[in-house]
Design a protein around this motif. Structure first.
Motif, PDB file in Angstrom:
ATOM      1  N   CYS A   1       0.536   4.572   2.073  1.00  0.00           N
ATOM      2  CA  CYS A   1       0.861   4.657   3.495  1.00  0.00           C
ATOM      3  C   CYS A   1       2.229   4.050   3.783  1.00  0.00           C
ATOM      4  O   CYS A   1       2.843   4.351   4.799  1.00  0.00           O
ATOM      5  CB  CYS A   1      -0.215   3.952   4.306  1.00  0.00           C
ATOM      6  SG  CYS A   1       0.027   3.950   6.078  1.00  0.00           S
TER       7      CYS A   1
ATOM      8  N   SER B   1      -2.968  -1.323   9.483  1.00  0.00           N
ATOM      9  CA  SER B   1      -2.630  -2.436   8.590  1.00  0.00           C
ATOM     10  C   SER B   1      -2.174  -3.648   9.389  1.00  0.00           C
ATOM     11  O   SER B   1      -2.502  -4.784   9.056  1.00  0.00           O
ATOM     12  CB  SER B   1      -1.574  -2.018   7.560  1.00  0.00           C
ATOM     13  OG  SER B   1      -0.314  -1.834   8.159  1.00  0.00           O
TER      14      SER B   1
ATOM     15  N   ARG C   1      -7.362   5.618   5.293  1.00  0.00           N
ATOM     16  CA  ARG C   1      -7.008   4.442   6.074  1.00  0.00           C
ATOM     17  C   ARG C   1      -7.711   3.183   5.607  1.00  0.00           C
ATOM     18  O   ARG C   1      -7.385   2.092   6.052  1.00  0.00           O
ATOM     19  CB  ARG C   1      -7.319   4.649   7.563  1.00  0.00           C
ATOM     20  CG  ARG C   1      -6.834   5.965   8.134  1.00  0.00           C
ATOM     21  CD  ARG C   1      -5.426   6.317   7.664  1.00  0.00           C
ATOM     22  NE  ARG C   1      -4.397   5.373   8.082  1.00  0.00           N
ATOM     23  CZ  ARG C   1      -3.714   5.479   9.217  1.00  0.00           C
ATOM     24  NH1 ARG C   1      -3.957   6.432  10.051  1.00  0.00           N
ATOM     25  NH2 ARG C   1      -2.767   4.606   9.490  1.00  0.00           N
TER      26      ARG C   1
ATOM     27  N   CYS D   1       1.451   0.633   9.252  1.00  0.00           N
ATOM     28  CA  CYS D   1       0.835   1.421  10.313  1.00  0.00           C
ATOM     29  C   CYS D   1       0.011   0.504  11.228  1.00  0.00           C
ATOM     30  O   CYS D   1      -0.161  -0.684  10.956  1.00  0.00           O
ATOM     31  CB  CYS D   1      -0.048   2.496   9.702  1.00  0.00           C
ATOM     32  SG  CYS D   1      -1.445   1.838   8.793  1.00  0.00           S
TER      33      CYS D   1
ATOM     34  N   ASN E   1       0.855  -1.183   0.000  1.00  0.00           N
ATOM     35  CA  ASN E   1       0.000   0.000   0.000  1.00  0.00           C
ATOM     36  C   ASN E   1       0.892   1.233   0.000  1.00  0.00           C
ATOM     37  O   ASN E   1       1.213   1.785   1.054  1.00  0.00           O
ATOM     38  CB  ASN E   1      -0.919  -0.015   1.236  1.00  0.00           C
ATOM     39  CG  ASN E   1      -1.744   1.253   1.349  1.00  0.00           C
ATOM     40  OD1 ASN E   1      -1.988   1.945   0.373  1.00  0.00           O
ATOM     41  ND2 ASN E   1      -2.164   1.571   2.564  1.00  0.00           N
TER      42      ASN E   1
ATOM     43  N   ASP F   1       2.584   0.656   3.797  1.00  0.00           N
ATOM     44  CA  ASP F   1       2.341  -0.662   4.397  1.00  0.00           C
ATOM     45  C   ASP F   1       2.793  -1.760   3.444  1.00  0.00           C
ATOM     46  O   ASP F   1       2.461  -1.737   2.254  1.00  0.00           O
ATOM     47  CB  ASP F   1       0.842  -0.868   4.672  1.00  0.00           C
ATOM     48  CG  ASP F   1       0.253   0.280   5.463  1.00  0.00           C
ATOM     49  OD1 ASP F   1       0.922   0.740   6.397  1.00  0.00           O
ATOM     50  OD2 ASP F   1      -0.872   0.702   5.131  1.00  0.00           O
TER      51      ASP F   1
ATOM     52  N   CYS G   1      -5.390   0.788   4.158  1.00  0.00           N
ATOM     53  CA  CYS G   1      -4.557   0.144   5.184  1.00  0.00           C
ATOM     54  C   CYS G   1      -5.281  -1.091   5.728  1.00  0.00           C
ATOM     55  O   CYS G   1      -4.673  -2.130   5.955  1.00  0.00           O
ATOM     56  CB  CYS G   1      -4.280   1.111   6.332  1.00  0.00           C
ATOM     57  SG  CYS G   1      -3.439   2.619   5.844  1.00  0.00           S
TER      58      CYS G   1
HETATM   59 ZN    ZN Z   1      -1.326   2.189   6.616  1.00  0.00          ZN
END
Ligand code: ZN
Length: 162
Positions: free
Chosen positions: A39, A67, A136, A64, A36, A41, A139
């Motif tokens: 972010c 995730s 988000r 994060c 991802n 991730d 995530c």
């Molecule tokens: Zn994330």
């Protein structure tokens, strides 16, 4: 309702602090990587699927809190489930996070006449909290899309289906 949201937040925090099923399945026959970039991730998923059932599943990666918690919750939810049940959960979580399905009250009486074949979301309801934060949502869905990709792999024939 606020109590419910607090409960969900607790679930996310708990799974972020102590993620379940981390590492790699040594005799895995399904694997997929998820990324991802929005972010940062990253996720690597390994599964042992046998007899049409997810016998074992583990994840590695970094990302994060959302995730990580989502991957932990996902592996917990699908371990021991059939591939069909895991795919059904993927679709339900996808709908939940896209906002097309109203959140349920855990343990509450079922409303409507939905068929019982629908898998119970249980703790996965906690992920609904990210719906208000579009950034988000990816995530939270990363682990599920990675699961879907891993289950779709046809590189190893499953002998029980022949
Ligand atoms: Zn994330």
């Amino acid at each position: 309702m606020n109590e419910l949201m607090d409960l969900y937040q607790e679930v996310i925090l708990d799974h972020n602090r102590r993620p379940r099923n981390t590492g790699a399945v040594v005799d895995a026959n399904r694997r997929a990587r998820g990324d991802n970039p929005l972010c940062g991730d990253q996720l690597s998923l390994t599964l042992k699927v046998s007899g049409g059932r997810v016998e074992n599943i583990a994840f590695e990666g970094h990302g994060c809190a959302i995730s990580t918690a989502s991957a932990s919750l996902m592996t917990d939810a699908v371990k021991g489930k059939t591939v069909a049940e895991a795919e059904a959960l993927f679709r339900r979580v996808h709908d939940l996070l896209r906002g097309t399905e109203p959140p349920e009250v855990p343990g509450g009486a079922a409303t409507g006449d939905a068929p019982d074949a629908e898998p119970d979301l249980g703790k996965l309801q906690a992920l609904a909290g990210v719906r208000d934060y579009p950034m988000r949502v990816k995530c939270a869905t990363l682990a599920w899309h990675t699961l879907h990709a891993a289950l779709e792999q046809k590189d190893q024939p499953v002998s029980t289906e022949t």
